[in-house]
Design a protein around this motif. Structure first.
Motif, PDB file in Angstrom:
ATOM      1  N   CYS A  13      35.066  49.057  38.514  1.00 25.63           N
ATOM      2  CA  CYS A  13      36.060  48.712  37.493  1.00 25.63           C
ATOM      3  C   CYS A  13      35.431  48.950  36.122  1.00 25.63           C
ATOM      4  CB  CYS A  13      36.470  47.254  37.655  1.00 25.63           C
ATOM      5  SG  CYS A  13      36.920  46.815  39.362  1.00 25.63           S
TER       6      CYS A  13
ATOM      7  N   ASP B 132      31.640  41.501  45.936  1.00 28.50           N
ATOM      8  CA  ASP B 132      31.660  41.932  44.538  1.00 28.50           C
ATOM      9  C   ASP B 132      30.391  41.473  43.838  1.00 28.50           C
ATOM     10  OD1 ASP B 132      32.158  39.666  42.391  1.00 28.50           O
ATOM     11  OD2 ASP B 132      33.424  39.122  44.081  1.00 28.50           O
TER      12      ASP B 132
ATOM     13  N   LYS C 131      31.582  45.302  38.674  1.00 26.35           N
ATOM     14  CA  LYS C 131      31.986  45.224  37.264  1.00 26.35           C
ATOM     15  C   LYS C 131      31.285  46.325  36.493  1.00 26.35           C
ATOM     16  CE  LYS C 131      31.393  42.296  33.144  1.00 26.35           C
ATOM     17  NZ  LYS C 131      30.826  41.029  32.639  1.00 26.35           N
TER      18      LYS C 131
ATOM     19  N   ASP D 197      41.435  43.419  39.543  1.00 23.97           N
ATOM     20  CA  ASP D 197      42.007  44.660  40.067  1.00 23.97           C
ATOM     21  C   ASP D 197      41.190  45.197  41.228  1.00 23.97           C
ATOM     22  OD1 ASP D 197      44.181  44.830  38.338  1.00 23.97           O
ATOM     23  OD2 ASP D 197      43.091  46.000  36.837  1.00 23.97           O
ATOM     24  N   GLY D 198      39.874  45.234  41.072  1.00 18.74           N
ATOM     25  CA  GLY D 198      39.019  45.757  42.127  1.00 18.74           C
ATOM     26  C   GLY D 198      39.125  44.956  43.409  1.00 18.74           C
TER      27      GLY D 198
ATOM     28  N   TRP E 299      47.059  48.671  37.870  1.00 23.71           N
ATOM     29  CA  TRP E 299      45.734  48.098  37.660  1.00 23.71           C
ATOM     30  C   TRP E 299      45.682  47.590  36.213  1.00 23.71           C
ATOM     31  CZ3 TRP E 299      44.899  47.035  42.186  1.00 23.71           C
ATOM     32  CH2 TRP E 299      44.944  47.941  43.231  1.00 23.71           C
TER      33      TRP E 299
ATOM     34  N   VAL F 113      38.837  42.599  34.966  1.00 24.96           N
ATOM     35  CA  VAL F 113      38.755  43.910  35.625  1.00 24.96           C
ATOM     36  C   VAL F 113      38.450  43.755  37.113  1.00 24.96           C
ATOM     37  CG1 VAL F 113      38.084  45.042  33.468  1.00 24.96           C
ATOM     38  CG2 VAL F 113      36.298  44.348  35.095  1.00 24.96           C
TER      39      VAL F 113
ATOM     40  N   VAL G  68      32.820  45.915  45.340  1.00 24.20           N
ATOM     41  CA  VAL G  68      33.495  45.913  44.040  1.00 24.20           C
ATOM     42  C   VAL G  68      32.448  45.631  42.971  1.00 24.20           C
ATOM     43  CG1 VAL G  68      35.321  44.890  42.634  1.00 24.20           C
ATOM     44  CG2 VAL G  68      35.611  45.054  45.119  1.00 24.20           C
TER      45      VAL G  68
ATOM     46  N   TYR H 132      34.617  50.256  44.898  1.00 22.43           N
ATOM     47  CA  TYR H 132      35.547  50.201  43.763  1.00 22.43           C
ATOM     48  C   TYR H 132      34.762  49.777  42.515  1.00 22.43           C
ATOM     49  CZ  TYR H 132      38.952  50.137  47.548  1.00 22.43           C
ATOM     50  OH  TYR H 132      39.673  50.443  48.683  1.00 22.43           O
TER      51      TYR H 132
ATOM     52  N   LEU I 256      39.115  53.374  37.121  1.00 21.37           N
ATOM     53  CA  LEU I 256      38.802  52.752  38.414  1.00 21.37           C
ATOM     54  C   LEU I 256      38.328  53.849  39.351  1.00 21.37           C
ATOM     55  CD1 LEU I 256      38.883  50.398  40.505  1.00 21.37           C
ATOM     56  CD2 LEU I 256      41.248  51.067  40.983  1.00 21.37           C
TER      57      LEU I 256
ATOM     58  N   ILE J  40      42.012  46.263  34.218  1.00 21.58           N
ATOM     59  CA  ILE J  40      41.112  47.314  33.727  1.00 21.58           C
ATOM     60  C   ILE J  40      41.719  47.985  32.508  1.00 21.58           C
ATOM     61  CG2 ILE J  40      39.980  49.497  34.307  1.00 21.58           C
ATOM     62  CD1 ILE J  40      39.994  48.580  37.242  1.00 21.58           C
TER      63      ILE J  40
ATOM     64  N   LEU K 213      46.320  54.077  35.138  1.00 22.48           N
ATOM     65  CA  LEU K 213      46.011  52.731  35.644  1.00 22.48           C
ATOM     66  C   LEU K 213      47.255  51.850  35.607  1.00 22.48           C
ATOM     67  CD1 LEU K 213      42.605  52.270  33.833  1.00 22.48           C
ATOM     68  CD2 LEU K 213      42.892  52.252  36.316  1.00 22.48           C
TER      69      LEU K 213
END
Length: 431
Positions: A248, A303, A197, A288-289, A160, A285, A195, A246, A176, A163, A155
């Motif tokens: 995370c 997201d 969490k 990053d996503g 990233w 996190v 995305v 994605y 990820l 995360i 990562l």
């Protein structure tokens, strides 16, 4: 759901007639092997879901929805009230083939979301969340799904940062998941990026939670489960758009290697973030996503996260809070949620929310150093996330206030609700 012949199942029917006088004001009456739900409310879906909870609490475990009036929304409301985390239930649907197929597909996806969200944090660690999700989505469309899982120090190599920082305090590596659903034979443009969490357990880190507040934190990956379930439902429906997912994934734990208050994270896009609360880890996190989603070129980024207690305080656990800089996105989301009888409510998001968590040492802090993040905490969190979204894409942020119930209520059994999955699936179908 397959099971016993319908003749062996307890029938549940709907009626607009009042019950016999000896039932008083009851909204459910019984006669032999039949329960009648007496619709007398301006909110029939809510009444049906509450009636299903009553029937389940009385020990019923296998029912057939019989008679007239059972449209898809009413059957799904009953199912949502009848289901429990322990399983052991059976619902036979009614209606035409298309209605039954839709309900079966919803149930398959909802079961996956519940299985993940209700699992123990010992069993569901970050890499397993990523791999189980990839395996399930791959099973739905083997020729159309590809993925990779970036974990541990890799990562850092991929930049990233968030995360890795949140998950480095655990002996089980953060990860990820990058998953690509492409129904075309060519390298088609990405229509939507999802995305989620995926905090498989949240102790709060050094900003440690109370025991009571920590108990339900196995569900802090509810956003990851929700977006995955929505994609799975859309795939079952025959999704004709390219979508990237994605997740995370990390455990937020306390250890000698855990990230600390006062740390400064420098993200891939150059944004520096001071950590003033290690319990505001979800936005770290997701940053990053959202950057990965922006790099995909998707024209619409969605997201979902169990992000803030402030959202629950604002809209209760009966709604999910939604945010977007684009009013048309909010209007579309409200429309799509209404189509599947889910509840969303928009909260403020203005450009100045990006600067609502100032830092003397970095471009921004990840929160405010006060309990709960201070006034407007849900909007401030959304403003933080906005920093990591490309301006070229439409963006929707869903704070999943309604994703999990710590305790059984008149509407829900304890555990995951899947509330939000249908809304996101509708948005995917609309693209």
């Amino acid at each position: 759901m397959k099971g016993n012949p319908m003749s062996e199942l307890f029938k549940v029917v709907l009626s607009h007639d009042a019950p016999a006088a000896y039932w008083g004001k009851a909204d459910v009456s019984f006669e032999q092997q039949t329960a009648t739900i007496h619709l007398k409310s301006a909110m029939p879906l809510r009444q049906i879901q509450m009636a299903a909870r009553k029937l389940r609490n009385q020990g019923l475990s296998a029912v057939v929805l019989a008679g007239n009036g059972w449209d898809v929304d009413r059957q799904w409301s009953f199912y949502q009230g009848f289901v429990t985390a322990k399983g052991g239930f059976q619902v036979e649907w009614s209606g035409d083939a298309a209605q039954i197929n839709e309900l079966k597909q919803r149930a398959i996806s909802a079961s996956f979301v519940r299985q993940l969200t209700n699992d123990t944090p010992e069993n569901l660690y970050p890499v397993k969340l990523a791999s189980d999700t990839a395996a399930w989505l791959g099973s739905l469309a083997p020729e159309k799904v590809s993925y990779r899982i970036i974990s541990g120090d890799e990562l850092l190599q991929q930049q990233w940062i968030g995360i890795h920082a949140v998950g480095r305090g655990s002996t089980r590596s953060p990860a990820l998941l990058e998953l690509d659903y492409n129904p075309f034979d060519t390298d088609a443009p990405v229509s939507v990026a999802l995305v989620g969490k995926g905090i498989t357990f949240d102790s709060g880190g050094y900003s440690i939670k109370s025991s009571e507040g920590m108990l339900g934190m196995k569900a802090d990956m509810g956003g990851a489960a929700t977006v995955a379930g929505a994609l799975g439902l859309a795939i079952q429906r025959g999704l004709k758009q390219r979508v990237k997912l994605y997740l995370c994934c990390a455990e937020n734990l306390v250890s000698g290697n855990a990230y600390k208050l006062g740390d400064i994270l420098t993200y891939k896009n150059g944004t520096t973030v001071e950590v003033v609360n290690t319990d505001a880890e979800g936005r770290l996190v997701l940053a990053d996503g959202l950057q990965a989603a922006s790099e995909s070129g998707a024209r619409f980024i969605i997201d979902a996260a169990t992000l803030t207690g402030a959202a629950v305080m604002a809209v209760s656990s009966q709604y999910n809070a939604i945010f977007s800089p684009q009013p048309a996105v909010l209007a579309l989301t409200q429309q799509k949620a209404a189509e599947v009888a889910e509840n969303v409510w928009p909260l403020p998001l203005d450009p100045w929310h990006q600067d609502a968590c100032p830092s003397a040492y970095a471009d921004t802090a990840n929160s405010r150093a006060v309990k709960g993040g201070g006034p407007g905490g849900a909007s401030n969190a959304a403003g933080f996330l906005w920093r990591f979204v490309t301006p070229q894409a439409d963006w929707l942020h869903i704070d999943l206030a309604a994703a999990f119930e710590d305790n059984a209520s008149a509407m829900w059994a304890a555990g995951a609700t899947t509330h939000g999955m249908l809304t996101i699936a509708q948005l995917l179908d609309s693209e």
